[in-house]
Enzyme design. Structure first.
Site, PDB file in Angstrom:
ATOM      1  N   GLU A   1       0.847  -1.195   0.000  1.00  0.00           N
ATOM      2  CA  GLU A   1       0.000   0.000   0.000  1.00  0.00           C
ATOM      3  C   GLU A   1       0.879   1.240   0.000  1.00  0.00           C
ATOM      4  O   GLU A   1       1.995   1.186   0.515  1.00  0.00           O
ATOM      5  CB  GLU A   1      -0.841   0.040   1.292  1.00  0.00           C
ATOM      6  CG  GLU A   1      -1.624  -1.216   1.546  1.00  0.00           C
ATOM      7  CD  GLU A   1      -2.341  -1.195   2.898  1.00  0.00           C
ATOM      8  OE1 GLU A   1      -2.241  -0.180   3.628  1.00  0.00           O
ATOM      9  OE2 GLU A   1      -2.990  -2.198   3.201  1.00  0.00           O
TER      10      GLU A   1
ATOM     11  N   LYS B   1       2.289   4.524   1.570  1.00  0.00           N
ATOM     12  CA  LYS B   1       2.336   5.035   2.944  1.00  0.00           C
ATOM     13  C   LYS B   1       1.885   6.490   2.888  1.00  0.00           C
ATOM     14  O   LYS B   1       2.607   7.366   2.411  1.00  0.00           O
ATOM     15  CB  LYS B   1       3.748   4.935   3.518  1.00  0.00           C
ATOM     16  CG  LYS B   1       3.802   5.368   4.971  1.00  0.00           C
ATOM     17  CD  LYS B   1       5.109   4.969   5.613  1.00  0.00           C
ATOM     18  CE  LYS B   1       5.045   5.085   7.119  1.00  0.00           C
ATOM     19  NZ  LYS B   1       4.678   6.409   7.606  1.00  0.00           N
TER      20      LYS B   1
ATOM     21  N   ASP C   1       1.002  10.152   3.741  1.00  0.00           N
ATOM     22  CA  ASP C   1       1.630  11.101   4.653  1.00  0.00           C
ATOM     23  C   ASP C   1       0.572  12.046   5.203  1.00  0.00           C
ATOM     24  O   ASP C   1       0.480  13.210   4.823  1.00  0.00           O
ATOM     25  CB  ASP C   1       2.720  11.864   3.906  1.00  0.00           C
ATOM     26  CG  ASP C   1       3.674  12.535   4.866  1.00  0.00           C
ATOM     27  OD1 ASP C   1       3.528  12.324   6.087  1.00  0.00           O
ATOM     28  OD2 ASP C   1       4.548  13.277   4.401  1.00  0.00           O
TER      29      ASP C   1
ATOM     30  N   TYR D   1      -8.654   7.947   4.441  1.00  0.00           N
ATOM     31  CA  TYR D   1      -8.402   6.653   3.807  1.00  0.00           C
ATOM     32  C   TYR D   1      -8.241   5.613   4.900  1.00  0.00           C
ATOM     33  O   TYR D   1      -7.406   5.780   5.800  1.00  0.00           O
ATOM     34  CB  TYR D   1      -7.099   6.678   3.004  1.00  0.00           C
ATOM     35  CG  TYR D   1      -7.202   7.391   1.685  1.00  0.00           C
ATOM     36  CD1 TYR D   1      -7.606   6.703   0.548  1.00  0.00           C
ATOM     37  CD2 TYR D   1      -6.873   8.729   1.565  1.00  0.00           C
ATOM     38  CE1 TYR D   1      -7.697   7.348  -0.676  1.00  0.00           C
ATOM     39  CE2 TYR D   1      -6.955   9.390   0.342  1.00  0.00           C
ATOM     40  CZ  TYR D   1      -7.372   8.696  -0.776  1.00  0.00           C
ATOM     41  OH  TYR D   1      -7.450   9.319  -1.980  1.00  0.00           O
TER      42      TYR D   1
ATOM     43  N   LYS E   1      10.604   3.704   3.019  1.00  0.00           N
ATOM     44  CA  LYS E   1      10.526   5.131   2.680  1.00  0.00           C
ATOM     45  C   LYS E   1      11.276   5.427   1.395  1.00  0.00           C
ATOM     46  O   LYS E   1      12.366   4.901   1.162  1.00  0.00           O
ATOM     47  CB  LYS E   1      11.163   5.953   3.813  1.00  0.00           C
ATOM     48  CG  LYS E   1      10.529   5.743   5.175  1.00  0.00           C
ATOM     49  CD  LYS E   1       9.340   6.667   5.353  1.00  0.00           C
ATOM     50  CE  LYS E   1       8.810   6.617   6.771  1.00  0.00           C
ATOM     51  NZ  LYS E   1       9.512   7.474   7.683  1.00  0.00           N
TER      52      LYS E   1
ATOM     53  N   CYS F   1      18.883  45.256  12.162  1.00  0.00           N
ATOM     54  CA  CYS F   1      17.593  44.572  12.103  1.00  0.00           C
ATOM     55  C   CYS F   1      16.793  45.063  10.899  1.00  0.00           C
ATOM     56  O   CYS F   1      16.561  46.259  10.767  1.00  0.00           O
ATOM     57  CB  CYS F   1      16.812  44.822  13.388  1.00  0.00           C
ATOM     58  SG  CYS F   1      15.133  44.175  13.327  1.00  0.00           S
TER      59      CYS F   1
ATOM     60  N   CYS G   1      13.689  47.095  12.327  1.00  0.00           N
ATOM     61  CA  CYS G   1      13.729  48.327  13.112  1.00  0.00           C
ATOM     62  C   CYS G   1      15.067  49.041  13.017  1.00  0.00           C
ATOM     63  O   CYS G   1      15.206  50.146  13.535  1.00  0.00           O
ATOM     64  CB  CYS G   1      13.396  48.036  14.575  1.00  0.00           C
ATOM     65  SG  CYS G   1      14.712  47.162  15.440  1.00  0.00           S
TER      66      CYS G   1
ATOM     67  N   CYS H   1      17.890  40.717  17.398  1.00  0.00           N
ATOM     68  CA  CYS H   1      17.637  42.148  17.475  1.00  0.00           C
ATOM     69  C   CYS H   1      17.422  42.460  18.953  1.00  0.00           C
ATOM     70  O   CYS H   1      16.549  41.867  19.585  1.00  0.00           O
ATOM     71  CB  CYS H   1      16.395  42.499  16.671  1.00  0.00           C
ATOM     72  SG  CYS H   1      15.780  44.140  17.057  1.00  0.00           S
TER      73      CYS H   1
ATOM     74  N   CYS I   1      11.256  47.285  18.296  1.00  0.00           N
ATOM     75  CA  CYS I   1      11.210  46.513  17.053  1.00  0.00           C
ATOM     76  C   CYS I   1       9.780  46.052  16.774  1.00  0.00           C
ATOM     77  O   CYS I   1       9.215  45.268  17.532  1.00  0.00           O
ATOM     78  CB  CYS I   1      12.138  45.310  17.157  1.00  0.00           C
ATOM     79  SG  CYS I   1      12.121  44.315  15.665  1.00  0.00           S
TER      80      CYS I   1
END
Ligand code: IVH
Length: 682
Positions: free
Chosen positions: A122, A124, A126, A231, A320, A415, A418, A438, A444
């Site tokens: 089947e 797999k 996810d 499913y 996998k 930053c 800011c 920052c 900020c």
């Protein structure tokens, strides 16, 4: 009759029967007949989404919000699967793990192994593992996998998924628990994202995480509007004997479950290998995500003979496939500023499809990765990878003519939000992972937005109506800089903001008022202490009972809290050692946030008077942490085993203390048993 007409007729009929059943208590048809009509409508709506009426019963049946998500205890623990992988060169045979699997199966079966073993292969899926429980052929509840023993009850959201049958036909067994995966269909996911974008909402990045987020919502209306599917792939309880897995799948389909059309019965391991390889070839074109194939021994008798190892069956295994990759152009690198000020680089990419999903952003992790490992240059052609549940990542740049002439991507000095000078905080555990932050917590806007969003969020102060867009406006207009400023807002300030009328302003002020009395655990969660999420906030609240007791707690006491490890304890202490945070707590209290005291639920009784000795290395707890936990629950830890010792806690490489305990007949515990006892004590 034409489709639209039939759909209208079904909506009217079903709504009438709903009223007869729920309001008048005078049903005219059986549940089975109702469900048959309901499913006909669902199928038609699935095929013609543009014809779905706003008053369609599919949009509200079962759709009542729940006040909170409750635990869901599995009747039989939900196990996991042993993992194998499709191997890459230099391994000569990519399917060596499959052959090993068959060999193991044969070894355990010994002389009972048939000449040819039949398997089911089947995809797999996810998605999110779910269990659906049916009693007397009615769907009664369903929940997520969680830790395999206890998950979350998401019945209300499962009810609105069309492929979750609500009533089973008379041919179905009376008692049945079906397991399977809930997932988004990818075309639907893309459509939903396009619609979200058009409405100015944020796109969802990852189908699996979005499905998880949707299933955790309290109000099933979110799930009802989204392309979710269930499913079925196995069963936990079936009140009739089913001789094989393939037969189970066939019967499940006849009871109304959707089973995957790619499932295939295979005779012998060569057919299995061909089937696993076929599924991989189809992978990129499937309308849902998979990350491998599952191989199951078909015969129930052989399954019984094979049995289980600790947490997985010996008769099944997952294989996998490598995660999908793709190449695309780097548009730019964005430096995002989180609520704690941490600056992280994010790649802005030319949109590219990877494993069925369009990717536009990928993480570059940190400065080290960007400038030392990947050494990206502007406008590089990059290879990206998208593994199921993680953020897509940039694997590296592809060499191409002219690349050397382009400048490296530079890390900013200031930053981007800011303009403050960024600071580098060394990470003592890993010198490669300097944290770039920052420092301007208040000035900020990115940090302010992040902190306020977190504060107002559902699991924290849950201020209804204070969403992302409004917070952005409030911060931009300088009305709030930090969470405590929320409590100074007036209706007059709010009216006049975009999409803010008198009524919504009043509602928001009311919601802010209500939030002042949120329980201690919510208020703690709202503070945004690093590493403190919902569960830890609850543990802290229960242990200390009041904010003042918590503020005063040294690290040693914090590690004694059930559920708190050393790193969390240190993070909590560091947070409260920062004067700015204490000031903010003071401002919140002045503004009327109550941080209401709660009854302490640490009972110092279960372990009271009990003496423990620790020996060996425990898998997760340090010796100090184990000691602190025992003491917090009222117990005592000593160094030598005697007849008076109540328990010896045993870890790896335990020494003579274990021998002594056995000699004296003192009971021993491993870490899990200790934690179990402790859990029973709170
Ligand atoms: S059978 C005894 N079949 O994979 C285990 N599981 O590691 C029975 N999964 O979260 C599981 N596709 O929900 C089975 N076709 C499939 C599956 C599948 C995905 C998930 C499962 C669980 C995980 C097991």
């Amino acid at each position: 009759m034409d489709t639209a007409k039939r759909m209208n007729q079904l909506v009217v009929e079903l709504n009438r029967h709903n009223r007869l059943y729920h309001e008048l208590d005078a049903p005219e048809i059986t549940d089975w007949e109702f469900d048959t009509l309901f499913r006909e409508l669902e199928a038609l709506e699935g095929a013609h989404p543009q014809l779905v009426r706003a008053d369609s019963p599919t949009r509200y049946v079962g759709g009542t919000p729940v006040p909170e998500i409750l635990p869901f205890v599995h009747q039989i623990p939900m196990l996991s699967l042993q993992n194998g992988y499709k191997r890459e060169p230099p391994e000569e045979d990519p399917w060596i793990d499959l052959r090993d699997f068959e060999e193991r199966v044969r070894r355990v079966l010994g002389a009972d192994a048939p000449a040819v073993i039949t398997y089911v292969v089947e995809p797999k899926l996810d998605g999110l593992a779910m269990e659906l429980v049916y009693e007397e052929r009615r769907f009664v509840r369903g929940g997520t996998r969680g830790d395999g023993v206890t998950g979350e009850d998401v019945t209300h959201n499962l009810r609105v998924i069309p492929s979750v049958p609500k009533v089973l036909p008379p041919s179905a067994p009376a008692r049945l628990s079906v397991r399977g995966e809930v997932l988004f269909d990818l075309p639907g996911f893309e459509r939903m994202n396009a619609a979200r974008e058009a409405a100015g909402e944020r796109r969802f990045e990852n189908p699996r995480n979005s499905a998880a987020g949707t299933m955790r919502q309290l109000d099933p209306r979110s799930a009802a509007g989204r392309p979710l599917h269930f499913y079925a792939h196995s069963a936990a309880v079936v009140s009739e004997r089913v001789p094989s897995h393939h037969e189970l799948l066939t019967r499940a389909a006849s009871w109304g479950f959707v089973v995957n059309p790619l499932n295939r019965l295979c005779n012998g391991i060569e057919e299995v290998i061909a089937a696993v390889a076929d599924i991989e070839r189809l992978r990129a074109d499937l309308p849902y995500e998979i990350d491998g194939a599952v191989v199951k021994v078909d015969s129930a008798a052989l399954q019984d003979a094979l049995g289980f190892v600790t947490r997985s069956p010996r008769w099944a295994a997952a294989f996998k496939y490598p995660p999908p990759t793709a190449q695309t152009r780097l548009d730019s690198v964005l430096f995002s500023v989180g609520r704690t000020g941490a600056v992280t680089p994010v790649a802005n990419l030319a949109p590219v499809r990877v494993g069925g999903v369009t990717v536009r952003n990928a993480t570059l992790h940190n400065e080290h990765q960007l400038t030392r490992v990947l050494r990206l240059r502007e406008k590089d052609l990059v290879e990206i990878r998208r593994a199921g549940d993680v953020i897509p990542e940039v694997l590296g740049a592809i060499d191409e003519p002219g690349r050397e002439a382009r400048p490296f991507v530079a890390y900013p000095e200031t930053c981007p939000q800011c303009g403050a000078h960024l600071v580098r905080e060394p990470n003592p555990d890993d010198p490669d992972k300097v944290l770039i932050r920052c420092p301007d917590k208040l000035g900020c806007p990115a940090q302010a937005r992040g902190a306020i969003r977190h504060f107002a969020s559902r699991l924290a102060m849950d201020i209804e109506g204070l969403g992302e867009k409004l917070i952005d406006q409030l911060v931009t207009h300088g009305l709030v800089k930090r969470p405590s400023d929320i409590y100074t807002l007036t209706k007059e300030q709010l009216v006049g903001l975009e999409r803010m009328g008198e009524l919504s302003a009043k509602n928001l002020i009311d919601a802010i008022e209500v939030s002042r009395s949120r329980p201690l655990e919510r208020a703690l969660m709202a503070l945004g202490i690093p590493m403190v999420g919902e569960a830890t906030a609850r543990d802290l609240a229960r242990h200390f009972g009041s904010i003042d007791a918590l503020l005063a707690a040294p690290v040693t006491e914090l590690t004694g809290v059930f559920g708190v490890g050393e790193n969390v304890a240190k993070a909590v202490r560091a947070f409260f050692d920062e004067p700015g945070n204490i000031e903010e707590i003071g401002r919140l209290r002045e503004a009327g946030v109550k941080f209401p005291a709660v009854a302490r639920v640490v009972s110092a009784t279960t372990f009271a008077g009990k003496t423990f000795v620790l020996t060996g290395t425990l898998p997760t707890l340090s010796r100090d942490a184990a000691k602190a936990k025992i003491e917090a629950a009222g117990g005592k830890v000593t160094g030598t085993v005697s007849k008076k010792t109540d328990y010896v806690v045993v870890g790896a490489d335990a020494g003579t203390k274990l021998d002594k305990a056995q000699e004296l007949g003192v009971p021993t515990l491993d870490e899990a048993a200790l934690l179990g006892l402790l859990e029973g004590s709170v």
